[in-house]
Motif scaffolding. Structure first.
Motif, PDB file in Angstrom:
ATOM      1  N   TYR A  73     -74.702 104.330 -62.072  1.00 45.61           N
ATOM      2  CA  TYR A  73     -73.632 104.504 -63.047  1.00 45.61           C
ATOM      3  C   TYR A  73     -72.838 105.700 -62.545  1.00 45.61           C
ATOM      4  CZ  TYR A  73     -76.910 101.708 -65.731  1.00 45.61           C
ATOM      5  OH  TYR A  73     -77.777 100.728 -66.136  1.00 45.61           O
ATOM      6  N   LEU A  83     -69.834 101.182 -64.527  1.00 45.10           N
ATOM      7  CA  LEU A  83     -71.145 100.886 -65.116  1.00 45.10           C
ATOM      8  C   LEU A  83     -71.684  99.566 -64.574  1.00 45.10           C
ATOM      9  CD1 LEU A  83     -70.492 101.922 -68.832  1.00 45.10           C
ATOM     10  CD2 LEU A  83     -71.243 103.335 -66.912  1.00 45.10           C
ATOM     11  N   LEU A 103     -63.057 112.494 -68.872  1.00 43.91           N
ATOM     12  CA  LEU A 103     -63.340 111.346 -68.025  1.00 43.91           C
ATOM     13  C   LEU A 103     -62.057 110.759 -67.458  1.00 43.91           C
ATOM     14  CD1 LEU A 103     -65.706 109.371 -67.185  1.00 43.91           C
ATOM     15  CD2 LEU A 103     -64.831 107.891 -69.003  1.00 43.91           C
ATOM     16  N   LYS A 112     -64.934 105.279 -64.905  1.00 47.77           N
ATOM     17  CA  LYS A 112     -66.369 105.088 -64.778  1.00 47.77           C
ATOM     18  C   LYS A 112     -66.667 103.701 -64.219  1.00 47.77           C
ATOM     19  CE  LYS A 112     -66.699 103.572 -69.599  1.00 47.77           C
ATOM     20  NZ  LYS A 112     -67.176 103.924 -70.974  1.00 47.77           N
ATOM     21  N   PHE A 114     -69.189 108.117 -62.179  1.00 46.82           N
ATOM     22  CA  PHE A 114     -68.114 108.675 -62.986  1.00 46.82           C
ATOM     23  C   PHE A 114     -67.254 109.615 -62.145  1.00 46.82           C
ATOM     24  CE2 PHE A 114     -70.277 107.327 -66.847  1.00 46.82           C
ATOM     25  CZ  PHE A 114     -71.606 107.351 -66.469  1.00 46.82           C
ATOM     26  N   ILE A 133     -78.060 113.713 -65.195  1.00 45.88           N
ATOM     27  CA  ILE A 133     -76.718 113.519 -64.657  1.00 45.88           C
ATOM     28  C   ILE A 133     -76.541 114.488 -63.503  1.00 45.88           C
ATOM     29  CG2 ILE A 133     -74.269 113.370 -65.204  1.00 45.88           C
ATOM     30  CD1 ILE A 133     -75.910 111.685 -67.082  1.00 45.88           C
ATOM     31  N   TYR A 137     -75.334 109.009 -62.885  1.00 43.32           N
ATOM     32  CA  TYR A 137     -76.480 109.020 -63.786  1.00 43.32           C
ATOM     33  C   TYR A 137     -77.696 108.621 -62.961  1.00 43.32           C
ATOM     34  CZ  TYR A 137     -79.814 107.353 -67.247  1.00 43.32           C
ATOM     35  OH  TYR A 137     -80.950 107.139 -67.983  1.00 43.32           O
TER      36      TYR A 137
END
Lengths: 115, 112
Positions: B32, B51, B46, B49, B34, B100, B94
């Protein structure tokens, strides 16, 4: 307004004097986290919490404590601050059920100086 | 342990030029990813991202990033930068241990 708040925003203290930095979020987030930001090192995770009464160490936990007695609050405690803890600190939270695997919402930061 | 590498600590570009900020991560079964932006004297917000799903991710302010599993990269791009894009940019992952991990950041400076 959905937000993460931190207090204080600026703090100058002396070595050994216990302090607490508060963090609160109003988004019903389960995952909360503390970071420190130092030049050239990016953000490093200090502690995180998956939910109430569930906390765990990040990459740089030495010299810090946290507690999570309520979902909205996640205070950072420095029992005996030292000059190497001078840094910019950020609190962040992440949406429910994501367990940290989604966007984090950051507070405005707390600049701490330990003399 | 997972890690994130941002290869460039500073990237100077001229206004209206394209830019690419590089990010590589150590491999993991699930990722994941970012990108966050930090404007001067502000917190982080942010940009975009990844995912799951499409490997090309579009974010705010005209930025996009491509997830490349074989090269373990997640580079950030913008075709034409503005002065207002001056900021520090952080790549983050992540990790499987609920942690993180952030990269060390890339400072983007825009020259008129």
């Amino acid at each position: 307004e959905a937000q993460v708040t931190q207090n204080p925003r600026y703090l100058i203290t002396v070595t050994g004097k216990k302090l607490t930095v508060t963090c609160s979020q109003n988004m019903n987030h389960e995952y909360m986290s503390w970071y420190r930001q130092d030049p050239g090192l990016g953000l490093r995770q200090i502690y995180y919490s998956m939910n109430v009464e569930v906390t765990d160490k990040g990459d740089v936990p030495e010299g810090y404590k946290v507690s999570r007695k309520e979902k909205r609050n996640f205070p950072l405690i420095l029992e005996s601050p030292s000059p190497n803890q001078t840094s910019l600190y950020f609190c962040a939270s992440s949406p429910p059920l994501a367990g940290g695997r989604d966007e984090q919402f950051f507070g405005p930061g707390t600049r701490l100086t330990v003399l | 342990a997972q890690s994130v590498t941002q290869l460039d600590s500073q990237v100077p570009v001229f206004e209206e030029a394209p830019v690419e900020l590089r990010c590589n991560y150590s491999s993991s079964v699930s990722v994941y990813l970012f990108w966050y932006v930090q404007y001067p004297n502000q917190g982080l917000q942010l940009l975009l991202k990844y995912l799951s799903g499409s490997t090309l991710v579009k974010g705010i302010n005209g930025f996009e990033a491509e997830f490349n599993k074989s090269q373990t990269s997640f580079h950030l791009r913008k075709p034409s930068v503005h002065i207002s894009d001056t900021a520090e940019y952080f790549c983050a992952v992540y990790s499987s241990a609920s942690k993180i991990i952030f990269g060390s950041g890339t400072r983007l400076s825009i020259r008129p």
